[in-house]
Design an enzyme around this catalytic site. Structure first.
Site, PDB file in Angstrom:
ATOM      1  N   TYR A 185      -4.117 100.082   7.193  1.00  0.00           N
ATOM      2  CA  TYR A 185      -4.778  98.868   6.680  1.00  0.00           C
ATOM      3  C   TYR A 185      -4.788  98.864   5.146  1.00  0.00           C
ATOM      4  CZ  TYR A 185      -6.479  99.573  11.412  1.00  0.00           C
ATOM      5  OH  TYR A 185      -6.562  99.840  12.736  1.00  0.00           O
ATOM      6  N   LYS A 195      -0.508  98.822  18.395  1.00  0.00           N
ATOM      7  CA  LYS A 195       0.240  97.807  17.626  1.00  0.00           C
ATOM      8  C   LYS A 195       1.619  98.332  17.216  1.00  0.00           C
ATOM      9  CE  LYS A 195      -4.005  95.887  15.576  1.00  0.00           C
ATOM     10  NZ  LYS A 195      -4.984  96.085  14.491  1.00  0.00           N
TER      11      LYS A 195
HETATM   12  N1  GLN Z   1      -9.187  96.541  19.704  1.00  0.00           N
HETATM   13  C1  GLN Z   1      -9.604  96.672  18.327  1.00  0.00           C
HETATM   14  C2  GLN Z   1      -9.748  95.312  17.691  1.00  0.00           C
HETATM   15  O1  GLN Z   1      -8.938  94.463  17.920  1.00  0.00           O
HETATM   16  C3  GLN Z   1      -8.620  97.528  17.591  1.00  0.00           C
HETATM   17  C4  GLN Z   1      -8.977  97.673  16.134  1.00  0.00           C
HETATM   18  C5  GLN Z   1      -8.558  98.968  15.519  1.00  0.00           C
HETATM   19  O2  GLN Z   1      -8.281  99.969  16.181  1.00  0.00           O
HETATM   20  N2  GLN Z   1      -8.576  98.980  14.209  1.00  0.00           N
HETATM   21  O3  GLN Z   1     -10.670  95.046  16.966  1.00  0.00           O
END
Ligand code: GLN
Length: 335
Positions: free
Chosen positions: A256, A81
């Site tokens: 997060y 991301k």
């Molecule tokens: N591919 C995972 C999802 O979309 C990535 C989530 C993560 O790494 N926190 O749930």
């Protein structure tokens, strides 16, 4: 938190030998922890070897350090991301991305649906799944295939080598990602996705299934630390302005709902992923790549966090740490 003296962030890194010794100390310290659990909501991730652990540091002067399982491949997951956001900002400009996606923390889990509802369909920031999928949708390209190619080659430029897809993890996540599909449909219902929601989920799931190593993550982080130039290949990947903006977004949202605690303890912009990777960035000094699959309840690598805390303190990386300038030490201007 470990009792270790905090060095100020100003100035330069210690010598190569000292950094190497501190990386080894961080590895020994964090190895002692065996808490947490490997992610299993994506079935293919449940078979990860829990004891794997690697730390890689890539300095902006091109010097590198590595200890442990730094060449073991794992999927980049949410760490993608950060780099897709940087690429999209570089291509379409930060202002339009800011208006469409935002930069504020949701205070909720990475895959929260409530966060979207609470904010009238606004995805809030590019580091949660809603904002990340909306960001992926903004990647220029006449087709989903062109968008995917731009993402794959852009993330490879950050790493300094071609990154490959993990087909097993991709098909495992693609057959179980009902929640991400729901999030994309919800964004679409609010008019927040200009492309076909199922194609956006597909491209996003692919970007998460790219394989990296801790060495790759350190190189990717060092590119953000080095004003957008990969210090190992010398290639400019994004602009210095985009790096600054990306690091600000990571500081606020990279871990997060634990982003505040991370910033308080470690003081570095960073991004984690559920396969156990973490990239942390000290602007002007280094990128750090960490890998250990055991996670805390928010989905962040526990050993990765412990090692980052040790490195931040011992190497003087916490961007908030200063020391008083000794009175009279400033150079005098003689007129
Ligand atoms: N591919 C995972 C999802 O979309 C990535 C989530 C993560 O790494 N926190 O749930």
């Amino acid at each position: 938190m470990e009792q270790i003296a905090q060095r100020a962030a100003t100035g330069t890194l210690p010598s190569w030998e000292q950094v190497d010794g501190i990386v080894a100390d961080a590895y020994r310290y964090a190895s002692q922890d065996t808490g947490g659990h490997v992610a299993d909501y994506i079935p293919a991730l449940a078979s990860a070897e829990p004891d794997l652990f690697g730390i890689s540091v890539a300095q902006t002067d091109g010097a590198t350090h590595g200890i442990g399982d730094v060449d073991v491949a794992f999927t980049i997951q949410s760490i993608s991301k950060a780099f897709v956001y940087a690429l999209v900002c570089d291509l379409i400009g930060h202002d339009s991305v800011r208006e469409r996606i935002g930069v504020n923390n949701t205070g909720l889990a990475f895959n929260s649906v409530i966060a979207i509802e609470l904010n009238d369909g606004h995805p809030m920031n590019p580091m949660v799944n809603a904002g990340a999928m909306a960001t992926t949708a903004l990647m220029p390209g006449a087709s989903a295939e062109e968008q995917w190619e731009a993402i794959r080659s852009g993330l490879s430029a950050f790493a300094g080598r071609p990154l490959r897809l993990d087909e097993d993890v991709l098909s495992s996540e693609a057959s179980t990602n009902h929640r991400n599909r729901a999030i994309a449909q919800l964004l679409h219902s609010y008019g927040r996705l200009d492309r076909d929601p199922s194609q956006v989920v597909e491209t996003y799931t692919r970007q998460c299934a790219l394989q990296v190593t801790a060495t790759d993550l350190a190189a990717m982080g060092s590119t953000l630390a080095d004003g957008g130039v990969n210090p190992i290949t010398g290639e400019r990947v994004v602009s210095a302005t985009v790096c600054r903006d990306t690091l600000a977004v990571l500081a606020a949202n990279g871990l997060y709902e634990r982003s505040g605690e991370w910033l308080f303890d470690i003081g570095l912009p960073a991004k984690s992923g559920v396969a156990g990777g973490i990239v942390a960035v000290c602007p002007g000094k280094a990128g750090i790549g960490l890998f250990s699959p055991r996670l805390d309840s928010a989905g962040n690598s526990i050993r990765g966090r412990l090692a980052a805390a040790h490195l931040s303190r011992a190497l003087g990386l916490n961007v908030f740490a200063s020391e008083a300038v000794v009175t009279g030490s400033a150079s005098q201007i003689v007129t």
